[in-house]
Design a protein around this motif. Sequence first.
Motif, PDB file in Angstrom:
ATOM      1  N   LEU A  74      29.797 -20.195  39.698  1.00  0.00           N
ATOM      2  CA  LEU A  74      28.571 -20.008  38.925  1.00  0.00           C
ATOM      3  C   LEU A  74      27.530 -19.213  39.709  1.00  0.00           C
ATOM      4  O   LEU A  74      26.812 -18.384  39.138  1.00  0.00           O
ATOM      5  CB  LEU A  74      27.989 -21.367  38.514  1.00  0.00           C
ATOM      6  CG  LEU A  74      28.741 -22.107  37.404  1.00  0.00           C
ATOM      7  CD1 LEU A  74      28.199 -23.518  37.240  1.00  0.00           C
ATOM      8  CD2 LEU A  74      28.642 -21.335  36.102  1.00  0.00           C
ATOM      9  N   SER A  75      27.467 -19.425  41.017  1.00  0.00           N
ATOM     10  CA  SER A  75      26.530 -18.658  41.854  1.00  0.00           C
ATOM     11  C   SER A  75      26.863 -17.176  41.808  1.00  0.00           C
ATOM     12  O   SER A  75      25.968 -16.328  41.686  1.00  0.00           O
ATOM     13  CB  SER A  75      26.577 -19.140  43.303  1.00  0.00           C
ATOM     14  OG  SER A  75      26.135 -20.457  43.413  1.00  0.00           O
ATOM     15  N   LEU A  76      28.139 -16.852  41.910  1.00  0.00           N
ATOM     16  CA  LEU A  76      28.555 -15.447  41.835  1.00  0.00           C
ATOM     17  C   LEU A  76      28.238 -14.847  40.467  1.00  0.00           C
ATOM     18  O   LEU A  76      27.767 -13.711  40.376  1.00  0.00           O
ATOM     19  CB  LEU A  76      30.043 -15.313  42.142  1.00  0.00           C
ATOM     20  CG  LEU A  76      30.423 -15.486  43.605  1.00  0.00           C
ATOM     21  CD1 LEU A  76      31.927 -15.659  43.752  1.00  0.00           C
ATOM     22  CD2 LEU A  76      29.945 -14.305  44.415  1.00  0.00           C
ATOM     23  N   LEU A  77      28.466 -15.605  39.416  1.00  0.00           N
ATOM     24  CA  LEU A  77      28.175 -15.130  38.068  1.00  0.00           C
ATOM     25  C   LEU A  77      26.678 -14.873  37.890  1.00  0.00           C
ATOM     26  O   LEU A  77      26.273 -13.806  37.403  1.00  0.00           O
ATOM     27  CB  LEU A  77      28.667 -16.133  37.024  1.00  0.00           C
ATOM     28  CG  LEU A  77      28.330 -15.801  35.573  1.00  0.00           C
ATOM     29  CD1 LEU A  77      29.130 -14.593  35.121  1.00  0.00           C
ATOM     30  CD2 LEU A  77      28.603 -16.992  34.690  1.00  0.00           C
ATOM     31  N   PHE A  78      25.855 -15.838  38.293  1.00  0.00           N
ATOM     32  CA  PHE A  78      24.407 -15.676  38.165  1.00  0.00           C
ATOM     33  C   PHE A  78      23.893 -14.561  39.074  1.00  0.00           C
ATOM     34  O   PHE A  78      23.030 -13.779  38.679  1.00  0.00           O
ATOM     35  CB  PHE A  78      23.681 -16.990  38.469  1.00  0.00           C
ATOM     36  CG  PHE A  78      23.940 -18.075  37.455  1.00  0.00           C
ATOM     37  CD1 PHE A  78      24.085 -17.794  36.112  1.00  0.00           C
ATOM     38  CD2 PHE A  78      24.046 -19.395  37.852  1.00  0.00           C
ATOM     39  CE1 PHE A  78      24.329 -18.792  35.176  1.00  0.00           C
ATOM     40  CE2 PHE A  78      24.283 -20.407  36.935  1.00  0.00           C
ATOM     41  CZ  PHE A  78      24.425 -20.096  35.588  1.00  0.00           C
ATOM     42  N   SER A  79      24.413 -14.479  40.286  1.00  0.00           N
ATOM     43  CA  SER A  79      23.993 -13.420  41.204  1.00  0.00           C
ATOM     44  C   SER A  79      24.327 -12.049  40.636  1.00  0.00           C
ATOM     45  O   SER A  79      23.499 -11.128  40.679  1.00  0.00           O
ATOM     46  CB  SER A  79      24.688 -13.566  42.562  1.00  0.00           C
ATOM     47  OG  SER A  79      24.137 -14.592  43.301  1.00  0.00           O
ATOM     48  N   PHE A  80      25.532 -11.909  40.130  1.00  0.00           N
ATOM     49  CA  PHE A  80      25.956 -10.627  39.569  1.00  0.00           C
ATOM     50  C   PHE A  80      25.057 -10.223  38.405  1.00  0.00           C
ATOM     51  O   PHE A  80      24.559  -9.099  38.349  1.00  0.00           O
ATOM     52  CB  PHE A  80      27.413 -10.700  39.115  1.00  0.00           C
ATOM     53  CG  PHE A  80      27.882  -9.443  38.448  1.00  0.00           C
ATOM     54  CD1 PHE A  80      28.213  -8.323  39.200  1.00  0.00           C
ATOM     55  CD2 PHE A  80      27.981  -9.365  37.071  1.00  0.00           C
ATOM     56  CE1 PHE A  80      28.632  -7.153  38.589  1.00  0.00           C
ATOM     57  CE2 PHE A  80      28.396  -8.203  36.448  1.00  0.00           C
ATOM     58  CZ  PHE A  80      28.728  -7.099  37.211  1.00  0.00           C
TER      59      PHE A  80
END
Length: 178
Positions: free
Chosen positions: A119-125
């Motif tokens: 989820l962190s990668l998704l939100f960061s992206f």
Amino acid sequence: MSVRIFGHYVSVPLLLLMAAEAAIHMCAVYLAAAVRFLGFSFQLTVEGAPASLFPRALLYTAVMLGIMTAFGLYGSVLRKKDREYHARFLASFPAGAVVMAIIFYIIPTSVLGRSVMALSLLFSFTLAALAREAFFHVVGHEALKRRILVLGSGTRAAGVETLLEELGPSARFHLVGF
């Protein structure tokens, strides 16, 4: 306008972009933990014991900024319409995930958890892509071009001006004067 850091001149707009993305990466970890655990808690449970989220978010931010820097996403030759730029931006997130997985393997106490990490990668992206779109819209590419001052005014100097006219808007530099 640029600032000298460790002997290198860095554009102020690019520094602001980097600071904004650092905040985005940090907030993405907290947002991911909030979505995953359905509440804003600044603690995770690692191996049965409560653990603070801040050092993990800081590690995630440092790794993502390092990876994005290594991929050349904070260089002065950024051009939003290049395929190479898009490929670098897209590839930086899986590379960040791999580096984080290696760090989690080496230092097990720094683990975020698979769902929080994803989820962190998704939100960061998503948020970084929106921030970069706003950045390019506000700053434009003129602020990122190198500024050139030609010493002299002879035939060679005139050649630089001719080259600039031939290149037009695709030139990667802005001629300040002679």
